[in-house]
Design a protein around this motif. Structure first.
Motif, PDB file in Angstrom:
ATOM      1  N   GLY A 188       3.457  -6.637  -8.344  1.00  0.00           N
ATOM      2  CA  GLY A 188       4.917  -6.570  -8.267  1.00  0.00           C
ATOM      3  C   GLY A 188       5.400  -7.157  -6.951  1.00  0.00           C
ATOM      4  O   GLY A 188       4.693  -7.933  -6.303  1.00  0.00           O
ATOM      5  N   ASP A 189       6.590  -6.776  -6.544  1.00  0.00           N
ATOM      6  CA  ASP A 189       7.191  -7.344  -5.334  1.00  0.00           C
ATOM      7  C   ASP A 189       6.375  -6.976  -4.096  1.00  0.00           C
ATOM      8  O   ASP A 189       6.285  -5.801  -3.723  1.00  0.00           O
ATOM      9  CB  ASP A 189       8.628  -6.847  -5.163  1.00  0.00           C
ATOM     10  N   ILE A 190       5.809  -7.987  -3.463  1.00  0.00           N
ATOM     11  CA  ILE A 190       4.979  -7.759  -2.280  1.00  0.00           C
ATOM     12  C   ILE A 190       5.885  -7.631  -1.058  1.00  0.00           C
ATOM     13  O   ILE A 190       6.749  -8.477  -0.816  1.00  0.00           O
ATOM     14  CB  ILE A 190       3.932  -8.882  -2.123  1.00  0.00           C
ATOM     15  N   VAL A 191       5.674  -6.544  -0.308  1.00  0.00           N
ATOM     16  CA  VAL A 191       6.549  -6.238   0.822  1.00  0.00           C
ATOM     17  C   VAL A 191       5.823  -6.278   2.169  1.00  0.00           C
ATOM     18  O   VAL A 191       6.457  -6.210   3.220  1.00  0.00           O
ATOM     19  CB  VAL A 191       7.224  -4.855   0.638  1.00  0.00           C
ATOM     20  N   TYR A 192       4.491  -6.389   2.147  1.00  0.00           N
ATOM     21  CA  TYR A 192       3.733  -6.387   3.394  1.00  0.00           C
ATOM     22  C   TYR A 192       2.432  -7.147   3.199  1.00  0.00           C
ATOM     23  O   TYR A 192       1.790  -7.034   2.151  1.00  0.00           O
ATOM     24  CB  TYR A 192       3.429  -4.946   3.826  1.00  0.00           C
ATOM     25  N   ALA A 193       2.047  -7.920   4.209  1.00  0.00           N
ATOM     26  CA  ALA A 193       0.763  -8.624   4.185  1.00  0.00           C
ATOM     27  C   ALA A 193       0.120  -8.525   5.562  1.00  0.00           C
ATOM     28  O   ALA A 193       0.755  -8.819   6.576  1.00  0.00           O
ATOM     29  CB  ALA A 193       0.951 -10.086   3.803  1.00  0.00           C
ATOM     30  N   GLU A 194      -1.116  -8.079   5.579  1.00  0.00           N
ATOM     31  CA  GLU A 194      -1.900  -8.028   6.811  1.00  0.00           C
ATOM     32  C   GLU A 194      -3.010  -9.056   6.669  1.00  0.00           C
ATOM     33  O   GLU A 194      -3.855  -8.951   5.776  1.00  0.00           O
ATOM     34  CB  GLU A 194      -2.500  -6.634   7.005  1.00  0.00           C
ATOM     35  N   HIS A 202     -17.672 -13.130   5.464  1.00  0.00           N
ATOM     36  CA  HIS A 202     -18.703 -13.475   4.488  1.00  0.00           C
ATOM     37  C   HIS A 202     -18.111 -13.268   3.100  1.00  0.00           C
ATOM     38  O   HIS A 202     -17.191 -12.456   2.929  1.00  0.00           O
ATOM     39  CB  HIS A 202     -19.952 -12.614   4.695  1.00  0.00           C
ATOM     40  N   ALA A 203     -18.617 -13.989   2.136  1.00  0.00           N
ATOM     41  CA  ALA A 203     -18.117 -13.858   0.767  1.00  0.00           C
ATOM     42  C   ALA A 203     -18.144 -12.389   0.366  1.00  0.00           C
ATOM     43  O   ALA A 203     -19.154 -11.708   0.536  1.00  0.00           O
ATOM     44  CB  ALA A 203     -18.963 -14.690  -0.186  1.00  0.00           C
ATOM     45  N   GLY A 204     -17.007 -11.892  -0.110  1.00  0.00           N
ATOM     46  CA  GLY A 204     -16.904 -10.504  -0.545  1.00  0.00           C
ATOM     47  C   GLY A 204     -16.383  -9.550   0.511  1.00  0.00           C
ATOM     48  O   GLY A 204     -16.049  -8.405   0.204  1.00  0.00           O
ATOM     49  N   ASP A 205     -16.297 -10.004   1.769  1.00  0.00           N
ATOM     50  CA  ASP A 205     -15.755  -9.144   2.828  1.00  0.00           C
ATOM     51  C   ASP A 205     -14.264  -8.903   2.607  1.00  0.00           C
ATOM     52  O   ASP A 205     -13.546  -9.798   2.149  1.00  0.00           O
ATOM     53  CB  ASP A 205     -15.898  -9.802   4.211  1.00  0.00           C
ATOM     54  N   THR A 206     -13.798  -7.723   2.995  1.00  0.00           N
ATOM     55  CA  THR A 206     -12.364  -7.474   3.010  1.00  0.00           C
ATOM     56  C   THR A 206     -11.763  -8.352   4.099  1.00  0.00           C
ATOM     57  O   THR A 206     -12.185  -8.295   5.254  1.00  0.00           O
ATOM     58  CB  THR A 206     -12.062  -5.990   3.301  1.00  0.00           C
ATOM     59  N   ALA A 207     -10.806  -9.181   3.717  1.00  0.00           N
ATOM     60  CA  ALA A 207     -10.247 -10.149   4.651  1.00  0.00           C
ATOM     61  C   ALA A 207      -8.794  -9.850   4.995  1.00  0.00           C
ATOM     62  O   ALA A 207      -8.338 -10.150   6.095  1.00  0.00           O
ATOM     63  CB  ALA A 207     -10.348 -11.557   4.060  1.00  0.00           C
ATOM     64  N   ALA A 208      -8.068  -9.288   4.048  1.00  0.00           N
ATOM     65  CA  ALA A 208      -6.635  -9.069   4.228  1.00  0.00           C
ATOM     66  C   ALA A 208      -6.217  -7.894   3.355  1.00  0.00           C
ATOM     67  O   ALA A 208      -7.023  -7.350   2.595  1.00  0.00           O
ATOM     68  CB  ALA A 208      -5.866 -10.333   3.832  1.00  0.00           C
ATOM     69  N   ALA A 209      -4.951  -7.532   3.484  1.00  0.00           N
ATOM     70  CA  ALA A 209      -4.389  -6.487   2.628  1.00  0.00           C
ATOM     71  C   ALA A 209      -2.958  -6.868   2.294  1.00  0.00           C
ATOM     72  O   ALA A 209      -2.253  -7.457   3.121  1.00  0.00           O
ATOM     73  CB  ALA A 209      -4.424  -5.138   3.330  1.00  0.00           C
ATOM     74  N   VAL A 260       3.939 -15.938   5.670  1.00  0.00           N
ATOM     75  CA  VAL A 260       3.700 -14.848   4.714  1.00  0.00           C
ATOM     76  C   VAL A 260       3.759 -13.495   5.420  1.00  0.00           C
ATOM     77  O   VAL A 260       4.266 -12.526   4.862  1.00  0.00           O
ATOM     78  CB  VAL A 260       2.353 -15.047   3.974  1.00  0.00           C
ATOM     79  N   GLU A 261       3.253 -13.449   6.647  1.00  0.00           N
ATOM     80  CA  GLU A 261       3.326 -12.179   7.384  1.00  0.00           C
ATOM     81  C   GLU A 261       4.777 -11.759   7.619  1.00  0.00           C
ATOM     82  O   GLU A 261       5.108 -10.585   7.502  1.00  0.00           O
ATOM     83  CB  GLU A 261       2.593 -12.285   8.725  1.00  0.00           C
ATOM     84  N   SER A 262       5.638 -12.717   7.936  1.00  0.00           N
ATOM     85  CA  SER A 262       7.038 -12.369   8.189  1.00  0.00           C
ATOM     86  C   SER A 262       7.870 -12.321   6.907  1.00  0.00           C
ATOM     87  O   SER A 262       8.918 -11.682   6.881  1.00  0.00           O
ATOM     88  CB  SER A 262       7.662 -13.339   9.196  1.00  0.00           C
ATOM     89  N   ASN A 263       7.402 -12.970   5.843  1.00  0.00           N
ATOM     90  CA  ASN A 263       8.125 -12.987   4.570  1.00  0.00           C
ATOM     91  C   ASN A 263       7.116 -12.883   3.415  1.00  0.00           C
ATOM     92  O   ASN A 263       6.837 -13.875   2.738  1.00  0.00           O
ATOM     93  CB  ASN A 263       8.956 -14.267   4.466  1.00  0.00           C
ATOM     94  N   PRO A 264       6.549 -11.685   3.191  1.00  0.00           N
ATOM     95  CA  PRO A 264       5.490 -11.515   2.186  1.00  0.00           C
ATOM     96  C   PRO A 264       5.900 -11.884   0.763  1.00  0.00           C
ATOM     97  O   PRO A 264       5.045 -12.184  -0.066  1.00  0.00           O
ATOM     98  CB  PRO A 264       5.141 -10.030   2.270  1.00  0.00           C
ATOM     99  N   SER A 265       7.189 -11.903   0.488  1.00  0.00           N
ATOM    100  CA  SER A 265       7.629 -12.254  -0.868  1.00  0.00           C
ATOM    101  C   SER A 265       7.288 -13.699  -1.226  1.00  0.00           C
ATOM    102  O   SER A 265       7.345 -14.073  -2.397  1.00  0.00           O
ATOM    103  CB  SER A 265       9.127 -12.004  -1.034  1.00  0.00           C
ATOM    104  N   LEU A 266       6.899 -14.509  -0.242  1.00  0.00           N
ATOM    105  CA  LEU A 266       6.443 -15.874  -0.533  1.00  0.00           C
ATOM    106  C   LEU A 266       5.250 -15.859  -1.489  1.00  0.00           C
ATOM    107  O   LEU A 266       5.066 -16.785  -2.270  1.00  0.00           O
ATOM    108  CB  LEU A 266       6.044 -16.606   0.752  1.00  0.00           C
TER     109      LEU A 266
END
Length: 164
Positions: free
Chosen positions: A67-73, A82-89, A114-120
């Motif tokens: 749905g509407d994304i409001v935050y990106a880390e 490495h492949a499979g590592d948690t990279a972002a949220a 994207v960090e400042s405007n996650p809806s992108l």
């Protein structure tokens, strides 16, 4: 004497080489186009590699499910993944989700827009909504990911399994 005949052969060799260039160029551009195609994970991340730099994001399927994304880390530049590592949220009005690195590499850039405007991510998943870029550590890992057709088949199977 041998050097004279070699010198005489050089103009003919260059003519042969020039006539082969269009075929060689077509072959090279085709292989680089194949290399730049998006590859997908079963967790709905995508990566597109060009000149040893992979651009990573989440798929349209994933962003629609969230749905509407409001935050990106996003990961910091210099982070080794490495492949499979948690990279972002990413967080939406519905849920939060980890984003996993589809391949191994070192982060070279994060999408500050994207960090400042996650809806992108919702508006332009594959163009403006990418998350981070990384210097590819092992290009062979791309072969373990799905191409577009395999990903579409995977999504269909997943949807059918959830419908039951």
């Amino acid at each position: 004497m041998a050097s004279v005949s070699l010198l005489r052969a050089l103009p003919r060799l260059s003519l042969l080489t020039r006539s082969a260039l269009p075929q060689l160029t077509r072959s090279l551009s085709t292989s680089s186009a194949l290399f730049a195609e998006r590859r997908y994970t079963k967790k709905h991340e995508w990566v597109s590699v060009e000149d040893e730099i992979g651009t990573v994001g989440i798929t349209t399927f994933a962003q629609e499910a969230l749905g509407d994304i409001v935050y990106a880390e996003l990961p910091d530049v210099g982070t080794e993944l490495h492949a499979g590592d948690t990279a972002a949220a990413v967080e939406s009005v519905k849920a939060a989700s980890d984003v996993y690195s589809p391949i191994s590499g070192t982060v070279t850039e994060k999408n500050e827009e994207v960090e400042s405007n996650p809806s992108l991510i919702n508006k332009s998943t594959y163009q403006d909504g990418w998350l981070f870029k990384l210097k590819v550590m092992n290009a062979n890992e791309l072969q373990q990911l799905m191409d577009e057709n395999a990903y579409e088949a995977f999504k269909k199977q997943e949807e059918e399994a959830h419908a039951e």
